[in-house]
Write an enzyme that holds these catalytic residues in place. Structure first.
Site, PDB file in Angstrom:
ATOM      1  N   LYS A 176       0.847  -1.205   0.000  1.00  0.00           N
ATOM      2  CA  LYS A 176       0.000   0.000   0.000  1.00  0.00           C
ATOM      3  C   LYS A 176       0.874   1.243   0.000  1.00  0.00           C
ATOM      4  CE  LYS A 176      -3.782  -2.233   2.422  1.00  0.00           C
ATOM      5  NZ  LYS A 176      -4.288  -2.693   3.700  1.00  0.00           N
ATOM      6  N   ASP A 224     -11.418   2.916   4.315  1.00  0.00           N
ATOM      7  CA  ASP A 224     -11.885   1.529   4.282  1.00  0.00           C
ATOM      8  C   ASP A 224     -13.408   1.460   4.179  1.00  0.00           C
ATOM      9  OD1 ASP A 224      -9.968  -0.541   4.350  1.00  0.00           O
ATOM     10  OD2 ASP A 224      -9.490  -0.096   6.441  1.00  0.00           O
ATOM     11  N   GLN A 255      -4.851  -1.424   9.723  1.00  0.00           N
ATOM     12  CA  GLN A 255      -4.820  -2.772   9.136  1.00  0.00           C
ATOM     13  C   GLN A 255      -5.461  -3.783  10.099  1.00  0.00           C
ATOM     14  OE1 GLN A 255      -3.738  -3.499   6.006  1.00  0.00           O
ATOM     15  NE2 GLN A 255      -4.190  -5.669   6.265  1.00  0.00           N
TER      16      GLN A 255
HETATM   17  N1  GUN Z   1      -7.315  -6.708   6.299  1.00  0.00           N
HETATM   18  C1  GUN Z   1      -7.690  -7.442   5.222  1.00  0.00           C
HETATM   19  N2  GUN Z   1      -8.361  -6.681   4.325  1.00  0.00           N
HETATM   20  C2  GUN Z   1      -8.396  -5.445   4.847  1.00  0.00           C
HETATM   21  C3  GUN Z   1      -8.945  -4.213   4.388  1.00  0.00           C
HETATM   22  O1  GUN Z   1      -9.545  -4.114   3.311  1.00  0.00           O
HETATM   23  N3  GUN Z   1      -8.762  -3.151   5.214  1.00  0.00           N
HETATM   24  C4  GUN Z   1      -8.128  -3.246   6.418  1.00  0.00           C
HETATM   25  N4  GUN Z   1      -8.034  -2.157   7.157  1.00  0.00           N
HETATM   26  N5  GUN Z   1      -7.607  -4.373   6.867  1.00  0.00           N
HETATM   27  C5  GUN Z   1      -7.742  -5.460   6.083  1.00  0.00           C
END
Ligand code: GUN
Length: 296
Positions: free
Chosen positions: A54, A121, A98
């Site tokens: 990311k 998100d 995350q």
């Molecule tokens: N862990 C797995 N997928 C995601 C996501 O789309 N966002 C976040 N914050 N954590 C994750």
């Protein structure tokens, strides 16, 4: 019949290029650089890989990336205080914590501390409610990526029978909501669904998001249906190596489906592209600037 392969890698590259153009325009016209803060608590190896990726793609799109790595035993009040700081920081337009978090932390509490306009998100209650009522919101990245691939392939999704396998807050539920908003007839199937095979056989669109390797066999797929595979599962092979597989059995499904996303190279790259898109959208909304619809 052999399915059309929906190339998420190529599609995501196009989306990211449009995002980079918008970022450059924001910089030159307004002197604003969109910024994304990613918070990682602990050292889960898969999460570390995602967070690194990311950060890299955020910078490649010309944006600012802020990474906050906290120890696995970080107390909740310390994490909440960091989120408060990021909420108040004008250089941060998107905040992502995350998941999963270590067990002592209350995910609901943490997610809902993020200011809704920075919740890239789309997980906080305000954004879930806005999406559920068809209003402008932040849309969760993985389902958004799936929707964009479906729209790109089909054009209109109106009237199609869609079956989403999996009912998680991150993928299954928002995916179903997005398909409903696009006028599909939607079924959410899950571990208690009776005769799952028959339910899936009725679908023009199948989205598999269960986290079980190769769970969906080809004989569940209606001939010509579109299969979107959200799963990323690492399995051991006979020669002692590991291999990434999705939630669908690719070869048997590809033999019957009209179109299918591969793993890797399908949904995964689209998820990060949508995160970048959401960050730019958040930046525009926060600064009262016109939003580009680089997602249409
Ligand atoms: N862990 C797995 N997928 C995601 C996501 O789309 N966002 C976040 N914050 N954590 C994750």
């Amino acid at each position: 019949m052999s399915a059309h392969i929906i190339d998420g890698k190529a599609f995501s590259a196009k989306v990211r290029s449009k995002i980079a153009d918008k970022v450059s325009a924001l910089k030159s016209a307004h002197g604003i650089t969109p910024g994304l803060a990613v918070v990682l608590v602990g050292s889960d190896p898969a999460s570390q890989v995602y967070v690194r990726s990311k950060g890299k793609q955020t910078v490649e799109a010309g944006m600012n990336s802020f990474e906050h790595k906290l120890d696995a035993d970080t107390p909740e009040d310390v994490l909440l205080a960091l989120i408060d700081d990021l909420n108040a920081d004008d250089s941060v337009h998107g905040i992502l914590v995350q998941l999963p978090l270590p067990g002592h932390l209350d995910e609901t509490q943490v997610i809902n501390r993020i200011a809704p306009e920075k919740d890239v998100d789309g997980f906080c209650i305000a954004n879930v409610g806005l999406l559920g009522t068809g209003q402008k919101s932040m849309v969760p990245c993985t389902p958004l990526g799936c929707l964009l691939m479906l729209r790109d392939y089909h054009g209109s999704l109106s009237g199609k029978n869609a079956v989403v396998i999996g009912r998680s807050n991150i993928v299954g539920k928002p995916m179903a909501q997005l398909l409903l908003n696009d006028s599909c007839t939607v079924t959410i199937a899950h571990s208690r669904t009776q005769d799952l095979a028959e339910v899936v056989r009725g679908a023009d669109i199948v989205v598999a998001a269960v986290g079980r390797p190769e769970m969906v066999p080809g004989d569940w797929i209606k001939p010509g249906a579109t299969v979107i595979d959200v799963g990323i599962n690492r399995i051991d092979t006979e020669d002692g190596k590991t291999r990434l597989v999705g939630d669908v059995d690719y070869d048997s499904c590809a033999a019957v489906a009209g179109a299918i996303t591969p793993v890797p190279g399908g949904v995964g790259p689209m998820t990060i592209a949508c995160l970048l898109a959401n960050t730019v959208t958040a930046c525009c909304r926060i600064n009262n600037l016109a939003e580009d619809d680089f997602l249409s």
